[in-house]
Design an enzyme around this catalytic site. Structure first.
Site, mmCIF file in Angstrom:
data_model
loop_
_atom_site.group_PDB
_atom_site.id
_atom_site.type_symbol
_atom_site.label_atom_id
_atom_site.label_comp_id
_atom_site.label_asym_id
_atom_site.label_seq_id
_atom_site.Cartn_x
_atom_site.Cartn_y
_atom_site.Cartn_z
ATOM 1 N N LYS A 117 0.832 -1.218 0.000
ATOM 2 C CA LYS A 117 0.000 0.000 0.000
ATOM 3 C C LYS A 117 0.857 1.255 0.000
ATOM 4 C CE LYS A 117 0.658 0.897 4.581
ATOM 5 N NZ LYS A 117 0.840 2.151 5.340
ATOM 6 N N ASN A 182 3.643 8.827 3.196
ATOM 7 C CA ASN A 182 4.118 8.571 1.832
ATOM 8 C C ASN A 182 3.358 9.432 0.832
ATOM 9 O OD1 ASN A 182 6.101 6.119 1.938
ATOM 10 N ND2 ASN A 182 4.445 5.602 3.349
ATOM 11 N N LYS A 213 10.401 7.769 8.885
ATOM 12 C CA LYS A 213 11.013 7.286 7.660
ATOM 13 C C LYS A 213 9.981 7.133 6.548
ATOM 14 C CE LYS A 213 15.250 7.053 9.013
ATOM 15 N NZ LYS A 213 16.266 7.937 8.391
#
Length: 301
Positions: A117, A182, A213
């Protein structure tokens, strides 16, 4: 009990450091979303944990944006397991009035959903950065879910269809593609590309995520390594095109032309500039005009 929750690129070293220091019969659970690519093929984090630590390892996956959970907003997750007894212990441990935990006997499927995903979220962020319509973004998410299921079952034939309709599948995909980091970084990256002020994903990770991250680009590269090795580019056009865009092999506007992008030749900077001349400019909510199909060029495995 061992609970693992760290970016996947660090977990091999973490497991090595605690190997031999855990009690016999210890059970583990991984909240980490990602996979390792080795010479003998891809390896899920749960499989790596079991190999190094010798501990049964379940996975906890789902639409789990940390801030929402910290503020006790209603959330859900899924435990993928191979040992039901262990899963029940973890379910009892994690369940809260605001945090519902389901179980599925499909650790591989749940973990692959959590891994893949993040690649689709990069596409969603590119769509947002281009100011595209809801229809366009929905088309990318639909294609992304299709490729997630197909890729997961190609690597792990026992993966269940139902897993993709649980919180670890469609639930996590939607949350990540609308509120995840993201998507956020890919949107900023795209806006800077369009403005002619390109920045690297590494720089944006540092500037925007405050120590968190960015897993999507690393995962995209790992997934693409498998796709290229198998010659599967045509089978996974969105995954392939997103990876090429993120690595500056195609203009970002090609995210909506992913079927062409998957078979286009890799571009050097001059070729990319030539392709961009065909673009009419990207305005908020306005898609680029369609261009002639790129000539299909086989990509070496």
């Amino acid at each position: 009990c061992i609970i693992l929750c760290a970016p996947h690129q660090f977990l091999h070293g973490i497991c090595k450091s605690i190997s031999g220091k855990t009690k016999p019969g210890a059970m583990a659970i991984s909240l980490t979303k990602g996979m390792r690519v080795r010479k003998d093929g891809p390896q899920l984090i749960s499989a790596m944990v079991q190999r190094i630590l010798g501990a049964d390892c379940s996975v906890l996956m789902g639409a789990n944006i940390a801030l929402d959970i910290a503020t006790e907003g209603m959330s859900e997750a899924v435990i993928g397991y191979s040992n039901k007894g262990s899963a029940k212990v973890w379910q009892k441990l994690f369940t809260r009035p605001y945090f519902e935990v389901d179980m599925v006997a499909d650790a591989e499927g749940a973990e692959m959903c959590g891994t893949l995903k993040n690649v689709v979220a990069i596409a969603a962020g590119m769509s947002d950065g281009l100011g595209a319509s809801s229809n366009s973004k929905a088309a990318l998410l639909r294609q992304g879910l299709t490729e997630m299921r197909k890729f997961s079952q190609a690597l792990f034939p026992t993966v269940r269809e139902q897993t993709f309709f649980m919180g670890c599948g469609i639930g996590d995909l939607l949350a990540t593609c609308y509120g995840g980091r993201n998507r956020k970084v890919a949107e900023a990256w795209t806006q800077l590309q369009v403005a002619g002020k390109p920045a690297s994903f590494a720089d944006l990770e540092r500037d925007l995520l405050q120590g968190q991250k960015l897993q999507g680009i690393l995962t995209s590269n790992e997934v693409q390594e498998v796709i290229q090795a198998q010659g599967w580019e045509r089978d996974y056009p969105l995954f392939t095109t997103v990876n090429r865009i993120a690595n500056n092999k195609l203009p970002v506007s090609w995210v909506f032309r992913f079927r062409e992008g998957a078979t286009a030749a890799y571009m050097d900077s001059s070729a990319t500039e030539m392709m961009e001349k065909y673009d009419t400019g990207i305005e908020s909510g306005v898609m680029p005009k369609r261009k002639p199909k790129a000539k299909a060029v086989p990509v070496a495995a």
